[in-house]
Design an enzyme around this catalytic site. Structure first.
Site, PDB file in Angstrom:
ATOM      1  N   LYS A 133      -0.829   4.948   4.571  1.00 17.96           N
ATOM      2  CA  LYS A 133      -1.854   4.069   5.156  1.00 17.96           C
ATOM      3  C   LYS A 133      -1.658   3.965   6.662  1.00 17.96           C
ATOM      4  O   LYS A 133      -0.548   3.742   7.149  1.00 17.96           O
ATOM      5  CB  LYS A 133      -1.791   2.683   4.494  1.00 17.96           C
ATOM      6  CG  LYS A 133      -2.922   1.775   4.970  1.00 17.96           C
ATOM      7  CD  LYS A 133      -3.061   0.536   4.096  1.00 17.96           C
ATOM      8  CE  LYS A 133      -4.058  -0.442   4.657  1.00 17.96           C
ATOM      9  NZ  LYS A 133      -5.390   0.100   4.857  1.00 17.96           N
ATOM     10  N   HIS A 154       0.831  -1.205   0.000  1.00 20.42           N
ATOM     11  CA  HIS A 154       0.000   0.000   0.000  1.00 20.42           C
ATOM     12  C   HIS A 154       0.866   1.255   0.000  1.00 20.42           C
ATOM     13  O   HIS A 154       2.055   1.199   0.320  1.00 20.42           O
ATOM     14  CB  HIS A 154      -0.929   0.018   1.226  1.00 20.42           C
ATOM     15  CG  HIS A 154      -2.099  -0.897   1.088  1.00 20.42           C
ATOM     16  ND1 HIS A 154      -2.012  -2.250   1.348  1.00 20.42           N
ATOM     17  CD2 HIS A 154      -3.377  -0.662   0.701  1.00 20.42           C
ATOM     18  CE1 HIS A 154      -3.199  -2.808   1.137  1.00 20.42           C
ATOM     19  NE2 HIS A 154      -4.045  -1.873   0.742  1.00 20.42           N
TER      20      HIS A 154
HETATM   21  P1  NAD Z   1      -7.332  10.313   3.958  1.00 17.06           P
HETATM   22  O1  NAD Z   1      -6.473  10.627   5.138  1.00 17.06           O
HETATM   23  O2  NAD Z   1      -6.943  10.856   2.627  1.00 17.06           O
HETATM   24  O3  NAD Z   1      -8.840  10.822   4.239  1.00 17.06           O
HETATM   25  C1  NAD Z   1      -9.477  10.715   5.461  1.00 17.06           C
HETATM   26  C2  NAD Z   1     -10.305  11.984   5.633  1.00 17.06           C
HETATM   27  O4  NAD Z   1     -11.150  11.823   6.781  1.00 17.06           O
HETATM   28  C3  NAD Z   1      -9.445  13.237   5.885  1.00 17.06           C
HETATM   29  O5  NAD Z   1      -9.835  14.274   4.995  1.00 17.06           O
HETATM   30  C4  NAD Z   1      -9.728  13.600   7.343  1.00 17.06           C
HETATM   31  O6  NAD Z   1      -9.731  15.008   7.558  1.00 17.06           O
HETATM   32  C5  NAD Z   1     -11.123  13.029   7.543  1.00 17.06           C
HETATM   33  N1  NAD Z   1     -11.417  12.656   8.938  1.00 17.06           N
HETATM   34  C6  NAD Z   1     -10.673  11.874   9.749  1.00 17.06           C
HETATM   35  N2  NAD Z   1     -11.288  11.738  10.942  1.00 17.06           N
HETATM   36  C7  NAD Z   1     -12.443  12.431  10.856  1.00 17.06           C
HETATM   37  C8  NAD Z   1     -13.520  12.645  11.755  1.00 17.06           C
HETATM   38  N3  NAD Z   1     -13.503  12.126  12.991  1.00 17.06           N
HETATM   39  N4  NAD Z   1     -14.557  13.412  11.326  1.00 17.06           N
HETATM   40  C9  NAD Z   1     -14.558  13.948  10.095  1.00 17.06           C
HETATM   41  N5  NAD Z   1     -13.565  13.776   9.194  1.00 17.06           N
HETATM   42  C10 NAD Z   1     -12.525  13.021   9.577  1.00 17.06           C
HETATM   43  O7  NAD Z   1      -7.469   8.736   3.934  1.00 17.06           O
HETATM   44  P2  NAD Z   1      -7.918   7.802   2.690  1.00 17.06           P
HETATM   45  O8  NAD Z   1      -6.720   7.390   1.921  1.00 17.06           O
HETATM   46  O9  NAD Z   1      -9.057   8.449   2.001  1.00 17.06           O
HETATM   47  O10 NAD Z   1      -8.412   6.508   3.481  1.00 17.06           O
HETATM   48  C11 NAD Z   1      -9.475   6.568   4.400  1.00 17.06           C
HETATM   49  C12 NAD Z   1      -9.759   5.164   4.915  1.00 17.06           C
HETATM   50  O11 NAD Z   1     -10.252   4.355   3.837  1.00 17.06           O
HETATM   51  C13 NAD Z   1      -8.555   4.413   5.482  1.00 17.06           C
HETATM   52  O12 NAD Z   1      -8.959   3.674   6.610  1.00 17.06           O
HETATM   53  C14 NAD Z   1      -8.172   3.457   4.349  1.00 17.06           C
HETATM   54  O13 NAD Z   1      -7.504   2.303   4.815  1.00 17.06           O
HETATM   55  C15 NAD Z   1      -9.538   3.119   3.826  1.00 17.06           C
HETATM   56  N6  NAD Z   1      -9.604   2.571   2.461  1.00 17.06           N
HETATM   57  C16 NAD Z   1     -10.541   1.627   2.253  1.00 17.06           C
HETATM   58  C17 NAD Z   1     -10.735   1.115   0.995  1.00 17.06           C
HETATM   59  C18 NAD Z   1     -11.820   0.102   0.782  1.00 17.06           C
HETATM   60  O14 NAD Z   1     -11.959  -0.400  -0.344  1.00 17.06           O
HETATM   61  N7  NAD Z   1     -12.618  -0.196   1.798  1.00 17.06           N
HETATM   62  C19 NAD Z   1      -9.937   1.549  -0.073  1.00 17.06           C
HETATM   63  C20 NAD Z   1      -8.970   2.530   0.169  1.00 17.06           C
HETATM   64  C21 NAD Z   1      -8.828   3.052   1.445  1.00 17.06           C
END
Ligand code: NAD
Length: 273
Positions: free
Chosen positions: A162, A158
């Site tokens: 992450k 990844h």
């Molecule tokens: P990122 O850091 O780019 O985005 C997360 C966003 O959430 C940020 O903008 C942050 O400000 C916001 N945030 C965090 N805590 C918050 C809260 N309590 N209230 C409001 N906003 C909040 O991260 P990302 O790369 O977009 O990944 C997010 C999650 O998705 C991770 O856990 C990642 O592992 C997961 N993910 C899952 C899949 C899937 O297929 N299920 C795919 C990719 C990523």
């Protein structure tokens, strides 16, 4: 659903990498309406400033509960972080909004509690560690292979931002392999460790190795070893768009579910699917 039958979608983490992609995907679906965007890093900003002009004209809020109290929604898509996704889902369920959690790293206690709450309130929900259709197929193929080839190791790769390791997908794959094995994995002598952790972390007799580097998005190899043969099953998400067909599918299927469902395989491989 709203007055015009469109599915009303709220997004938590709307300004993040995945959240922005969800905003773009939902905004182009004629059967969906993006009604709430929450992100604590972009509070007060217009969603169009953050995501682009294709996004609806919405102000990003920081309080999910208050936003859902003010604007009814059907589904909350959560891509925030493991520490907040469980609380967000609870907050949604209590307002009759179905959580669709894409955030990974939720622990078993949180998932059990969400399952209990979903049942009690009769509001369906989902936790989907991987929305890529190909990744769900990879897990399914690994499950089939494990019946005949019990010795398996996983390498998951990844991007370097992450939060959790190993990935939710690799954990779920290890669980599926362990449940599908009919034979016992071979006993391997413990090697002399010249570097701690060189053999990865063992879960249910499946070693998982986590690579974190710039350039990757989400990738996984499941390697099975047999007598004189090796089977490798590999999936690559080359772009975050790879997750969006799955996100849209789960949003649409949510109303047909009962209780709290874990994994998109429950939709892709269900008997009536
Ligand atoms: P990122 O850091 O780019 O985005 C997360 C966003 O959430 C940020 O903008 C942050 O400000 C916001 N945030 C965090 N805590 C918050 C809260 N309590 N209230 C409001 N906003 C909040 O991260 P990302 O790369 O977009 O990944 C997010 C999650 O998705 C991770 O856990 C990642 O592992 C997961 N993910 C899952 C899949 C899937 O297929 N299920 C795919 C990719 C990523």
């Amino acid at each position: 659903m709203g007055a015009d039958d469109r599915i009303r979608v709220a997004v938590a983490g709307a300004a993040g990498r995945m959240g922005q992609e969800v905003v773009r995907a939902v905004s182009t679906c004629p059967d969906m309406e993006l009604v709430v965007a929450v992100d604590r890093a972009a509070t007060g900003q217009n969603l169009q400033e953050v995501v682009g002009t294709g996004a609806p004209d919405l102000v990003i809020s920081d309080k999910l509960g208050a936003a859902l109290d003010g604007t009814p929604a059907d589904v909350l898509v959560d891509f925030t972080q493991s520490a907040s996704a469980g609380l967000n889902a609870e907050s949604a369920l209590k307002r009759q909004v179905s959580p669709l959690i894409g955030t990974t790293g939720l622990d078993a206690v949180t998932l059990r509690e969400l399952s209990r709450l979903s049942k009690e309130l009769m509001v369906p929900g989902m936790y989907v560690p991987n929305f890529a259709i190909g990744a769900v197929l990879m897990m399914k193929f690994a499950e089939i292979a494990a019946k005949w080839l019990p010795d398996a190791e996983i390498i998951e790769l990844h991007h370097d931002q992450k939060e959790d390791a190993p990935s939710g997908t690799s954990i779920r794959t290890a669980e599926m392999i362990a449940a599908a094995r009919t034979g016992r994995p071979a006993h391997k002598p413990r090697p002399i460790m010249k570097v701690e952790g060189a053999r990865g972390g063992a879960m249910l007799d499946v070693h998982i190795h986590s690579v974190r580097l710039k350039g990757f998005i989400a990738h996984q190899e499941v390697i099975f070893g047999g007598a004189g043969e090796v089977l490798t099953i590999r999936h690559d998400s080359m772009d975050r768009k790879s997750f969006m067909e799955g996100v849209k599918l789960c949003i649409r299927e949510m109303r047909s579910l009962e209780g709290f469902v874990i994994g998109m395989d429950q939709i892709l491989f269900r008997e009536d699917g």
